[in-house]
Design an enzyme around this catalytic site. Structure first.
Site, PDB file in Angstrom:
ATOM      1  N   HIS A  47       0.835  -1.197   0.000  1.00 21.17           N
ATOM      2  CA  HIS A  47       0.000   0.000   0.000  1.00 21.17           C
ATOM      3  C   HIS A  47       0.875   1.254   0.000  1.00 21.17           C
ATOM      4  O   HIS A  47       1.787   1.381   0.802  1.00 21.17           O
ATOM      5  CB  HIS A  47      -0.913  -0.025   1.218  1.00 21.17           C
ATOM      6  CG  HIS A  47      -2.057   0.911   1.136  1.00 21.17           C
ATOM      7  ND1 HIS A  47      -2.761   1.292   2.231  1.00 21.17           N
ATOM      8  CD2 HIS A  47      -2.641   1.540   0.086  1.00 21.17           C
ATOM      9  CE1 HIS A  47      -3.733   2.121   1.877  1.00 21.17           C
ATOM     10  NE2 HIS A  47      -3.666   2.289   0.573  1.00 21.17           N
ATOM     11  N   ASP A  71       8.216   9.180 -19.976  1.00 21.57           N
ATOM     12  CA  ASP A  71       8.553   9.317 -21.387  1.00 21.57           C
ATOM     13  C   ASP A  71      10.015   8.941 -21.592  1.00 21.57           C
ATOM     14  O   ASP A  71      10.732   8.615 -20.640  1.00 21.57           O
ATOM     15  CB  ASP A  71       8.244  10.733 -21.882  1.00 21.57           C
ATOM     16  CG  ASP A  71       9.012  11.832 -21.156  1.00 21.57           C
ATOM     17  OD1 ASP A  71      10.114  11.574 -20.640  1.00 21.57           O
ATOM     18  OD2 ASP A  71       8.503  12.972 -21.119  1.00 21.57           O
ATOM     19  N   HIS A  95       7.455  20.001 -12.328  1.00 20.57           N
ATOM     20  CA  HIS A  95       8.245  18.972 -13.002  1.00 20.57           C
ATOM     21  C   HIS A  95       9.547  18.699 -12.240  1.00 20.57           C
ATOM     22  O   HIS A  95       9.981  17.549 -12.137  1.00 20.57           O
ATOM     23  CB  HIS A  95       8.532  19.388 -14.444  1.00 20.57           C
ATOM     24  CG  HIS A  95       9.235  18.341 -15.247  1.00 20.57           C
ATOM     25  ND1 HIS A  95       8.702  17.099 -15.488  1.00 20.57           N
ATOM     26  CD2 HIS A  95      10.440  18.361 -15.866  1.00 20.57           C
ATOM     27  CE1 HIS A  95       9.548  16.380 -16.220  1.00 20.57           C
ATOM     28  NE2 HIS A  95      10.606  17.125 -16.456  1.00 20.57           N
ATOM     29  N   TYR A 146       6.496  15.881 -20.992  1.00 20.42           N
ATOM     30  CA  TYR A 146       5.897  15.736 -19.656  1.00 20.42           C
ATOM     31  C   TYR A 146       4.947  14.552 -19.542  1.00 20.42           C
ATOM     32  O   TYR A 146       4.096  14.510 -18.646  1.00 20.42           O
ATOM     33  CB  TYR A 146       5.198  17.025 -19.217  1.00 20.42           C
ATOM     34  CG  TYR A 146       6.128  18.210 -19.215  1.00 20.42           C
ATOM     35  CD1 TYR A 146       7.074  18.375 -18.211  1.00 20.42           C
ATOM     36  CD2 TYR A 146       6.074  19.159 -20.236  1.00 20.42           C
ATOM     37  CE1 TYR A 146       7.940  19.452 -18.216  1.00 20.42           C
ATOM     38  CE2 TYR A 146       6.945  20.249 -20.245  1.00 20.42           C
ATOM     39  CZ  TYR A 146       7.862  20.384 -19.227  1.00 20.42           C
ATOM     40  OH  TYR A 146       8.727  21.453 -19.237  1.00 20.42           O
ATOM     41  N   ALA A 147       5.066  13.574 -20.416  1.00 22.51           N
ATOM     42  CA  ALA A 147       4.220  12.371 -20.356  1.00 22.51           C
ATOM     43  C   ALA A 147       4.783  11.434 -19.286  1.00 22.51           C
ATOM     44  O   ALA A 147       5.463  10.456 -19.583  1.00 22.51           O
ATOM     45  CB  ALA A 147       4.152  11.693 -21.718  1.00 22.51           C
ATOM     46  N   ASN A 148       4.515  11.790 -18.043  1.00 16.68           N
ATOM     47  CA  ASN A 148       5.034  11.063 -16.890  1.00 16.68           C
ATOM     48  C   ASN A 148       3.946  10.989 -15.825  1.00 16.68           C
ATOM     49  O   ASN A 148       3.183  11.944 -15.652  1.00 16.68           O
ATOM     50  CB  ASN A 148       6.248  11.789 -16.297  1.00 16.68           C
ATOM     51  CG  ASN A 148       7.310  12.088 -17.327  1.00 16.68           C
ATOM     52  OD1 ASN A 148       7.860  11.184 -17.927  1.00 16.68           O
ATOM     53  ND2 ASN A 148       7.588  13.370 -17.541  1.00 16.68           N
TER      54      ASN A 148
END
Length: 138
Positions: A20, A28, A105, A127-129
């Site tokens: 948990h 990216d 970021h 920023y595809a994270n």
């Protein structure tokens, strides 16, 4: 042989070993991965595998209770951000509350040190994270 969509042995083991609030980062192709954090590198070429496909498969295997995103993702890459939000909304319809929070970021990059692993995709969208926090199934 597994019946579910996730057949990558490293990812399957990672999901099975989560407790948990443990965190997994999906990133990216350009996000720096801290040297002390396990890297699962799926990147083959530009765009393969895609960030959203990787997130979708992982969400099919793991229960999440939280999502952490960089503020810049929503502003710079709104289409991909919306696609991820749709996946999260589908997860919430299954009856578990999922918190979504945004950090800068720079903070996001630092936060990846806390992840059990960083899963690198071939995504080349800025920023595809995302950081997924593990929930419980009970």
């Amino acid at each position: 042989m597994k019946k579910t969509a996730l057949i990558n042995a490293e990812l399957s083991y990672l999901v099975a070993s989560l407790g948990h609030f443990d965190e997994i980062t999906i990133c990216d192709a350009g996000l720096p991965v801290p040297s002390q954090t396990q890297r699962i590198d799926l990147a083959l070429t530009h765009g393969v595998p895609a960030f959203i496909d990787t997130a979708k498969v992982l969400l099919g295997e793991m229960q999440i209770c939280g999502v952490i995103l960089a503020e810049e993702f929503q502003q710079v890459s709104p289409d991909l951000h919306s696609a991820l939000q749709e996946l999260i909304a589908k997860e919430q319809k299954q009856g578990k509350e999922i918190s979504v929070s945004y950090i800068s970021h720079e903070e996001f990059k630092g936060r990846t040190r806390e992840s059990k692993a960083v899963v690198r995709t071939g995504e080349c969208t800025p920023y595809a994270n995302v950081i997924f926090q593990a929930g419980v199934v009970f």
